[in-house]
Design a protein around this motif. Structure first.
Motif, mmCIF file in Angstrom:
data_model
loop_
_atom_site.group_PDB
_atom_site.id
_atom_site.type_symbol
_atom_site.label_atom_id
_atom_site.label_comp_id
_atom_site.label_asym_id
_atom_site.label_seq_id
_atom_site.Cartn_x
_atom_site.Cartn_y
_atom_site.Cartn_z
ATOM 1 N N GLY A 202 -21.935 9.366 23.354
ATOM 2 C CA GLY A 202 -21.207 8.231 23.913
ATOM 3 C C GLY A 202 -21.188 8.269 25.428
ATOM 4 N N LEU A 203 -21.606 7.169 26.055
ATOM 5 C CA LEU A 203 -21.627 7.067 27.512
ATOM 6 C C LEU A 203 -21.044 5.736 27.953
ATOM 7 C CD1 LEU A 203 -25.270 8.297 28.285
ATOM 8 C CD2 LEU A 203 -23.174 9.567 28.726
ATOM 9 N N VAL A 204 -20.310 5.745 29.059
ATOM 10 C CA VAL A 204 -19.884 4.516 29.719
ATOM 11 C C VAL A 204 -20.276 4.658 31.180
ATOM 12 C CG1 VAL A 204 -17.961 3.006 30.326
ATOM 13 C CG2 VAL A 204 -17.946 4.219 28.133
ATOM 14 N N SER A 205 -21.004 3.685 31.710
ATOM 15 C CA SER A 205 -21.527 3.805 33.067
ATOM 16 C C SER A 205 -21.283 2.519 33.844
ATOM 17 C CB SER A 205 -23.028 4.114 33.017
ATOM 18 O OG SER A 205 -23.537 4.418 34.300
ATOM 19 N N ARG A 206 -21.014 2.666 35.143
ATOM 20 C CA ARG A 206 -20.795 1.519 36.020
ATOM 21 C C ARG A 206 -21.432 1.772 37.381
ATOM 22 N NH1 ARG A 206 -19.307 -0.141 31.849
ATOM 23 N NH2 ARG A 206 -17.467 -1.390 31.299
ATOM 24 N N PRO A 367 -7.273 15.103 25.788
ATOM 25 C CA PRO A 367 -8.247 14.465 24.885
ATOM 26 C C PRO A 367 -8.010 12.979 24.696
ATOM 27 C CG PRO A 367 -7.506 16.560 23.981
ATOM 28 C CD PRO A 367 -6.650 16.293 25.190
ATOM 29 N N ALA A 368 -6.768 12.530 24.924
ATOM 30 C CA ALA A 368 -6.488 11.105 24.761
ATOM 31 C C ALA A 368 -7.317 10.252 25.702
ATOM 32 C CB ALA A 368 -5.004 10.848 25.016
ATOM 33 N N ARG A 369 -7.710 10.834 26.818
ATOM 34 C CA ARG A 369 -8.501 10.070 27.774
ATOM 35 C C ARG A 369 -9.925 9.838 27.260
ATOM 36 N NH1 ARG A 369 -6.131 9.491 32.650
ATOM 37 N NH2 ARG A 369 -4.235 10.692 32.986
ATOM 38 N N ARG A 370 -10.333 10.622 26.247
ATOM 39 C CA ARG A 370 -11.639 10.477 25.620
ATOM 40 C C ARG A 370 -12.792 10.770 26.571
ATOM 41 N NH1 ARG A 370 -12.745 5.039 23.225
ATOM 42 N NH2 ARG A 370 -14.645 6.131 22.643
ATOM 43 N N ILE A 371 -12.550 11.377 27.725
ATOM 44 C CA ILE A 371 -13.620 11.731 28.650
ATOM 45 C C ILE A 371 -13.870 13.227 28.549
ATOM 46 C CG2 ILE A 371 -14.368 11.800 31.049
ATOM 47 C CD1 ILE A 371 -12.623 9.370 31.584
ATOM 48 N N ALA A 372 -15.062 13.588 28.091
ATOM 49 C CA ALA A 372 -15.415 15.004 28.003
ATOM 50 C C ALA A 372 -15.951 15.516 29.326
ATOM 51 C CB ALA A 372 -16.449 15.211 26.905
ATOM 52 N N GLY A 373 -16.583 14.643 30.096
ATOM 53 C CA GLY A 373 -17.147 15.011 31.384
ATOM 54 C C GLY A 373 -17.703 13.781 32.069
ATOM 55 N N ALA A 374 -18.058 13.907 33.327
ATOM 56 C CA ALA A 374 -18.549 12.755 34.084
ATOM 57 C C ALA A 374 -19.576 13.212 35.120
ATOM 58 C CB ALA A 374 -17.397 12.026 34.768
ATOM 59 N N VAL A 404 -10.519 15.033 35.184
ATOM 60 C CA VAL A 404 -11.573 15.215 34.183
ATOM 61 C C VAL A 404 -12.710 16.038 34.764
ATOM 62 C CG1 VAL A 404 -11.004 13.034 33.046
ATOM 63 C CG2 VAL A 404 -12.749 13.078 34.830
ATOM 64 N N PRO A 405 -13.472 16.750 33.931
ATOM 65 C CA PRO A 405 -14.642 17.476 34.432
ATOM 66 C C PRO A 405 -15.642 16.501 35.056
ATOM 67 C CG PRO A 405 -14.064 18.178 32.204
ATOM 68 C CD PRO A 405 -13.258 16.952 32.487
ATOM 69 N N LEU A 406 -16.091 16.808 36.272
ATOM 70 C CA LEU A 406 -17.001 15.891 36.962
ATOM 71 C C LEU A 406 -17.851 16.673 37.949
ATOM 72 C CD1 LEU A 406 -16.286 12.404 38.463
ATOM 73 C CD2 LEU A 406 -17.312 14.168 39.899
ATOM 74 N N VAL A 407 -19.143 16.389 37.991
ATOM 75 C CA VAL A 407 -20.040 16.897 39.027
ATOM 76 C C VAL A 407 -20.961 15.764 39.450
ATOM 77 C CG1 VAL A 407 -20.005 19.289 38.206
ATOM 78 C CG2 VAL A 407 -21.762 17.729 37.350
ATOM 79 N N GLY A 408 -21.613 15.955 40.589
ATOM 80 C CA GLY A 408 -22.550 14.949 41.047
ATOM 81 C C GLY A 408 -23.176 15.357 42.359
ATOM 82 N N PHE A 409 -23.921 14.432 42.950
ATOM 83 C CA PHE A 409 -24.574 14.725 44.230
ATOM 84 C C PHE A 409 -24.728 13.445 45.036
ATOM 85 C CE2 PHE A 409 -27.979 13.338 41.527
ATOM 86 C CZ PHE A 409 -28.999 12.859 42.332
ATOM 87 N N PHE A 410 -24.989 13.621 46.328
ATOM 88 C CA PHE A 410 -25.188 12.496 47.232
ATOM 89 C C PHE A 410 -26.686 12.322 47.440
ATOM 90 C CE2 PHE A 410 -20.870 13.741 47.860
ATOM 91 C CZ PHE A 410 -20.208 12.518 47.950
ATOM 92 N N ALA A 411 -27.177 11.157 47.026
ATOM 93 C CA ALA A 411 -28.602 10.929 46.823
ATOM 94 C C ALA A 411 -29.236 10.105 47.930
ATOM 95 C CB ALA A 411 -28.801 10.219 45.478
ATOM 96 N N GLY A 412 -30.573 10.120 47.935
ATOM 97 C CA GLY A 412 -31.345 9.277 48.839
ATOM 98 C C GLY A 412 -31.643 7.923 48.246
ATOM 99 N N GLY A 413 -31.020 7.587 47.152
ATOM 100 C CA GLY A 413 -31.183 6.327 46.436
ATOM 101 C C GLY A 413 -30.607 6.536 45.056
ATOM 102 N N VAL A 429 -19.515 8.424 32.414
ATOM 103 C CA VAL A 429 -18.659 9.370 31.703
ATOM 104 C C VAL A 429 -19.183 9.586 30.284
ATOM 105 C CG1 VAL A 429 -16.637 8.697 33.063
ATOM 106 C CG2 VAL A 429 -17.014 7.644 30.841
ATOM 107 N N PHE A 430 -19.065 10.831 29.835
ATOM 108 C CA PHE A 430 -19.395 11.189 28.464
ATOM 109 C C PHE A 430 -18.109 11.080 27.661
ATOM 110 C CE2 PHE A 430 -22.529 13.252 31.039
ATOM 111 C CZ PHE A 430 -23.707 13.215 30.302
ATOM 112 N N THR A 431 -18.147 10.309 26.585
ATOM 113 C CA THR A 431 -16.937 10.064 25.831
ATOM 114 C C THR A 431 -16.874 10.886 24.558
ATOM 115 O OG1 THR A 431 -17.919 8.217 24.614
ATOM 116 C CG2 THR A 431 -16.868 7.706 26.706
ATOM 117 N N MET A 432 -15.661 11.273 24.195
ATOM 118 C CA MET A 432 -15.448 11.982 22.952
ATOM 119 C C MET A 432 -15.346 10.990 21.800
ATOM 120 S SD MET A 432 -12.559 14.743 24.047
ATOM 121 C CE MET A 432 -12.753 15.855 25.434
ATOM 122 N N PRO A 433 -15.735 11.389 20.615
ATOM 123 C CA PRO A 433 -15.564 10.509 19.449
ATOM 124 C C PRO A 433 -14.087 10.170 19.248
ATOM 125 C CG PRO A 433 -16.993 12.345 18.914
ATOM 126 C CD PRO A 433 -16.398 12.647 20.251
#
Length: 434
Positions: A202-206, A367-374, A404-413, A429-433
């Protein structure tokens, strides 16, 4: 599925940063609500560590033998929940609690199946994909579109490696490589790599934009290559000079103004698909995800044209725009709210309501937030420097989503859908069932 363990650290010596990260990960893996033995890791490093990428991957792999697959890249900055590391040596790691049959790490030596919606030889069907790419790769836009076609949904998210040193990508797959590439190290230069996810993930992306229109939208009525010749039948250079209230007779003043001006492009097929939405958003000073922001790279006084960093077809809608911190904050808040609203149940039990209503300083990864990671990929031109304070961009995300667990990077695009963006943020975000 449980919460994804994640960690981040900065130190002049990468081994010390790695030791801090490993200690955080092991502490979280011992918690009952976090995954204990995830097989997939996302690894992001700043370009201060780029020359040591191979050593970092080998060290972390040896220390985390339960992790069999690795993906990631380098950025001028990396991020985690509530923090950004810009222009300093740092790394961030997240361990994803996904079954090995739900994902595939891909690269030039372990490509995705070309069958698209059909299962590959191993029965895996790619539904979405996290993509890392090298900006120097020839025909990159076409390659991104090709990877999108190899997924059932056509949806990609990710970004281009951002580095003042070596541009590296991490891609180590336990599923194996093409014949003759069995000795591949897992660190790559050039091309594309990433992780494809199956339909059960499960993914939700914006996409959030960081630019604001400064004039009304017009249609491109004549263009040669990347030289826009006319807008709504009028010479493009005349429109540009009038809209920005500048003149070529005062060249320095014109150059200073043009350096802060960009163009927002809406391709004909996207304008038709969402005819009312874009105009509504632009009336409020916002761009939607259908708009691609590009640089103005030159003027042609003889032909009364302006050159842009793209080659859109006739019929594309063009709006002059500029980067705007206030608009960027408002739009990031909006997309975070959309994600949160999509994940919150219509009827709340008392424990769920308490978790969702918690103050930001107490907002636990319930767990109610249903976000396992982002994963959050933002433009190298954004981050704290653009939002006005260190880590301000990631603090906005935390206020909206909680701790929530989150990682990322600053990109060139930035990559979203099947397109390459600029000056945007892509939050997934990765969603929990349920």
């Amino acid at each position: 599925m449980k919460l994804f363990p994640y960690a981040h650290a900065t130190h002049p010596q990468w081994r010390m940063a790695a030791a801090l990260v490993l200690a955080q990960l092991r502490a979280q893996m011992a918690l009952p609500d976090h995954a204990k033995a995830p097989a997939l890791a996302l690894l992001y490093i700043t370009d201060h560590y780029a020359s040591e990428a191979q050593a970092i991957l080998e060290h972390l792999s040896a220390e985390l033998p339960e992790v069999t697959d690795w993906a990631g890249t380098v950025g001028v900055g990396v991020s985690a929940n509530n923090v950004e590391y810009f222009d300093e040596p740092a790394l961030a790691v997240m361990l994803c609690d996904l079954s090995p049959d739900q994902y595939r790490v891909f690269s030039g030596v372990a490509p995705l199946s070309a069958s698209g919606r059909e299962p590959g030889a191993d029965g895996f069907v790619a539904h979405t994909a996290l993509v890392h790419a090298d900006s120097g790769t020839p025909e990159l836009a076409e390659l991104i579109a090709e990877v999108a076609e190899r997924t059932a949904s056509g949806y990609l998210f990710g970004g281009l490696a951002g580095s003042r040193d070596a541009s590296v990508q991490f891609a180590f797959s336990s599923a194996g490589n093409l014949r003759g590439h069995g000795a591949a190290s897992g660190v790559f230069h050039g091309g594309l790599s990433g992780v494809a996810f199956g339909p059960d993930v499960g993914l939700v992306s914006r996409v959030t934009q960081g630019a604001q229109p400064v004039d009304r939208e017009r249609g491109i009525t004549a263009i040669e290559g990347n030289l826009v010749l006319s807008l709504d039948g009028e010479p493009a250079l005349d429109v540009l000079l009038r809209s920005l209230d500048i003149t070529l007779e005062r060249p320095q003043e014109a150059i200073d103004r043009l350096r802060t001006t960009l163009v927002g492009l809406t391709l004909p097929q996207h304008a038709l698909a969402d005819a009312a939405g874009p105009r509504e958003r632009q009336a409020r000073g916002q761009f939607g995800p259908e708009v691609l922001v590009r640089h103005i790279i030159g003027l042609d006084p003889g032909r009364r044209g302006m050159a842009i960093a793209d080659t859109p077809p006739v019929g594309t809608r063009l709006a002059l725009c500029e980067r705007n911190a206030q608009a960027a904050r408002a739009d990031l808040t909006r997309v975070c709210a959309e994600i949160r609203e999509e994940l919150e149940p219509e009827e709340l039990s008392l424990p769920v309501a308490a978790a969702l209503a918690a103050h930001e300083l107490e907002a636990a990864p319930h767990p109610a937030r249903r976000i396992a990671g982002a994963v959050y990929v933002s433009c190298a031109g954004r981050g704290g420097p653009h939002f006005g304070a260190p880590s301000a961009e990631l603090q906005i995300v935390r206020r909206a989503l909680g701790d929530v667990p989150l990682v990322g990077f600053f990109a060139g695009g930035e990559i979203a859908h099947h397109r390459l963006y600029g000056y945007t943020g892509v939050l997934t975000v990765f969603t929990m069932p349920v």
